[in-house]
Design an enzyme around this catalytic site. Structure first.
Site, PDB file in Angstrom:
ATOM      1  N   ASP A  40     -25.075  14.316 -13.956  1.00  0.00           N
ATOM      2  CA  ASP A  40     -23.622  14.429 -13.867  1.00  0.00           C
ATOM      3  C   ASP A  40     -23.222  15.867 -14.157  1.00  0.00           C
ATOM      4  OD1 ASP A  40     -20.674  14.075 -14.303  1.00  0.00           O
ATOM      5  OD2 ASP A  40     -21.228  11.967 -14.108  1.00  0.00           O
ATOM      6  N   TYR A 167     -11.502  11.617   2.096  1.00  0.00           N
ATOM      7  CA  TYR A 167     -12.460  10.759   1.391  1.00  0.00           C
ATOM      8  C   TYR A 167     -13.109   9.780   2.368  1.00  0.00           C
ATOM      9  CZ  TYR A 167     -14.001   7.260  -2.088  1.00  0.00           C
ATOM     10  OH  TYR A 167     -14.736   6.373  -2.859  1.00  0.00           O
ATOM     11  N   ALA A 169     -13.472   9.899   5.669  1.00  0.00           N
ATOM     12  CA  ALA A 169     -14.347  10.512   6.667  1.00  0.00           C
ATOM     13  C   ALA A 169     -15.736  10.747   6.088  1.00  0.00           C
ATOM     14  CB  ALA A 169     -13.743  11.821   7.159  1.00  0.00           C
ATOM     15  N   ALA A 170     -15.786  11.218   4.845  1.00  0.00           N
ATOM     16  CA  ALA A 170     -17.076  11.474   4.208  1.00  0.00           C
ATOM     17  C   ALA A 170     -17.807  10.179   3.891  1.00  0.00           C
ATOM     18  CB  ALA A 170     -16.871  12.292   2.934  1.00  0.00           C
ATOM     19  N   LYS A 171     -17.070   9.184   3.407  1.00  0.00           N
ATOM     20  CA  LYS A 171     -17.693   7.925   3.019  1.00  0.00           C
ATOM     21  C   LYS A 171     -18.225   7.146   4.212  1.00  0.00           C
ATOM     22  CE  LYS A 171     -17.814   7.584  -1.435  1.00  0.00           C
ATOM     23  NZ  LYS A 171     -19.156   7.683  -2.053  1.00  0.00           N
ATOM     24  N   ALA A 207      -6.447   7.920  -6.587  1.00  0.00           N
ATOM     25  CA  ALA A 207      -6.193   7.510  -5.199  1.00  0.00           C
ATOM     26  C   ALA A 207      -4.811   6.907  -5.016  1.00  0.00           C
ATOM     27  CB  ALA A 207      -7.249   6.509  -4.756  1.00  0.00           C
ATOM     28  N   GLY A 208      -4.057   6.813  -6.116  1.00  0.00           N
ATOM     29  CA  GLY A 208      -2.690   6.312  -6.014  1.00  0.00           C
ATOM     30  C   GLY A 208      -2.474   4.913  -6.527  1.00  0.00           C
ATOM     31  N   SER A 209      -3.495   4.292  -7.116  1.00  0.00           N
ATOM     32  CA  SER A 209      -3.342   2.932  -7.632  1.00  0.00           C
ATOM     33  C   SER A 209      -2.377   2.911  -8.822  1.00  0.00           C
ATOM     34  CB  SER A 209      -4.699   2.376  -8.072  1.00  0.00           C
ATOM     35  OG  SER A 209      -4.544   1.130  -8.730  1.00  0.00           O
ATOM     36  N   ARG A 210      -1.518   1.913  -8.835  1.00  0.00           N
ATOM     37  CA  ARG A 210      -0.574   1.750  -9.948  1.00  0.00           C
ATOM     38  C   ARG A 210      -1.033   0.669 -10.929  1.00  0.00           C
ATOM     39  NH1 ARG A 210       2.626   2.175  -5.336  1.00  0.00           N
ATOM     40  NH2 ARG A 210       3.926   4.052  -5.208  1.00  0.00           N
TER      41      ARG A 210
END
Length: 295
Positions: A40, A167, A169-171, A207-210
Site C-alpha cells: 500500500d 473510473y 473506463a479503467a475498470k 463516488a458520491g454515495s450519501r
C-alpha cells in the site's frame, strides 16, 4: 461440508492492502496460512500523498496474530514499483503463488469535465497497476508452472454510473486484460480471474454515495468479500477467465453473452429495423469462448 481450505505454504501479494477490501483480503489470507506481502502506497482516496505506516500497520497486525507478513510501499502504477513489489516477495518469501490486484482510486467527475489527463490518472492505477505487477510476477509463475492472478473490476465499469467515466473506463479495461492473460497463461499453469467486489470503503463517499458510514459497513462489510479471494487462491479452484460479483455474502458469476440474433444474407438497415426484436433478444444466449486468429 467441504474440508476447510488451507493456504499453508502459499505466498500472496495484495496491492492496496492497507485499508478496506485489500486489508480484509490480506488478513483472511494470512489467517488461512498464506505468507502475505501487504502493499500500500498510503495515498488518499484520489491517489495523492504517501504514508508507509498504512501497510506497516496491517503487516504488524498479521504478525501479532501469529501470521507472516511483510509491508511494502511500492507505487504499482509505475513499472519500477511493480518490479520492486514482486522482488520483495521473492527476496523475503522465496516465491509468489497469488497476486491480488486490488489497489484503486476514486472520485466523481462528469465526462464533460474530464480531460485525457484525468483518464490517464485512473488508467495508471487501475489498469497500469495490474500490468506492472503481472509483468513482474509472470516469469516467476511461468518458471514454477503455477500461479493465481486476481484482477478487480467494478459494477461501475461493467454497468455504468453517472460521474464515473474515468473510473469505469479503467475498470472495464481490466476485463479485456484478464481475457488475454487467461489465454496466454493457460499453457503455463497460470489461472486468471476477476472479481467485482462491493464492500463499504472510503471510495463510496468519494463516488458520491450519501449512505451513512455505519449503515454502509453493516450492509456491505468488506470481510464478506474476502472468502472469495481465499477460494480463488486455493488448489481446489481451477477456474480461469471468469468474473465474479461478490457482495454481502453472495457470489455470482457475471458473463458476457450473445443472443441468437437475426440473420439475413443480404443484411440491410431496413431488415435490421424490421427484425430488431430478434437482434435485441438474448433469449437462448450463448457464451463465446476465446477467439482464434484467422489462419
Amino acid at each position: 461440508m467441504p474440508e476447510q481450505i488451507s493456504l499453508a505454504g502459499k505466498v500472496a501479494v495484495v496491492t492496496g492492502a492497507g485499508r478496506g477490501l485489500g486489508r480484509a483480503y490480506a488478513e483472511l489470507l494470512a489467517e488461512r496460512g498464506a505468507r502475505v506481502v501487504v502493499n500500500d502506497l498510503g495515498t488518499d482516496v484520489s491517489g495523492f500523498g504517501k504514508d508507509s505506516a498504512v501497510a506497516e500497520q496491517v503487516a504488524g497486525l498479521i504478525r501479532s496474530r501469529g501470521g507472516e507478513a511483510i509491508a511494502n510501499g511500492s507505487d504499482v502504477s509505475t513499472p519500477e514499483g511493480g518490479r520492486d513489489l514482486v522482488a520483495t516477495a521473492i527476496e523475503h518469501l522465496g516465491r509468489i503463488d497469488l497476486l491480488v490486484n486490488n489497489a484503486g482510486i476514486c472520485g466523481s467527475q462528469l465526462f464533460e469535465d474530464a480531460t485525457l489527463d484525468d483518464f490517464d490518472h485512473y488508467w495508471r492505477v487501475h489498469l497500469g497497476g495490474p500490468v506492472n505487477t503481472v509483468k513482474a510476477a509472470w516469469p516467476h509463475m511461468v518458471a514454477q508452472r503455477h500461479g493465481k492472478i486476481i484482477l478487480t473490476t467494478s459494477v461501475v465499469g461493467l454497468f455504468g454510473m453517472r460521474g464515473q467515466a474515468t473510473y469505469a473506463a479503467a475498470k472495464c479495461a481490466v476485463v479485456g486484460l484478464m481475457r488475454v492473460l487467461a489465454i496466454e497463461g493457460a499453457e503455463h499453469g497460470i489461472l486468471v480471474n476477476t472479481i467485482s467486489p462491493v464492500g463499504y470503503t472510503r471510495m463510496h463517499p468519494a463516488a458520491g454515495s450519501r449512505l451513512a458510514e455505519a449503515d454502509g459497513k453493516a450492509a456491505m462489510p468488506v470481510e464478506a468479500v474476502a472468502p472469495a479471494i481465499v477460494w480463488l487462491a486455493s488448489d481446489g479452484c481451477s477456474e480461469t477467465n471468469s468474473i465474479y460479483h461478490v457482495e454481502a455474502g453472495a457470489i455470482q458469476r457475471i458473463a458476457i453473452v450473445m443472443g441468437p440474433g437475426f440473420f439475413d444474407p443480404h443484411l440491410t438497415p431496413e431488415s435490421i429495423a424490421g427484425n430488431y426484436a430478434k437482434a435485441e433478444s438474448i433469449e437462448g444466449f450463448s457464451e463465446p469462448g476465446p477467439f482464434e486468429p484467422d489462419t
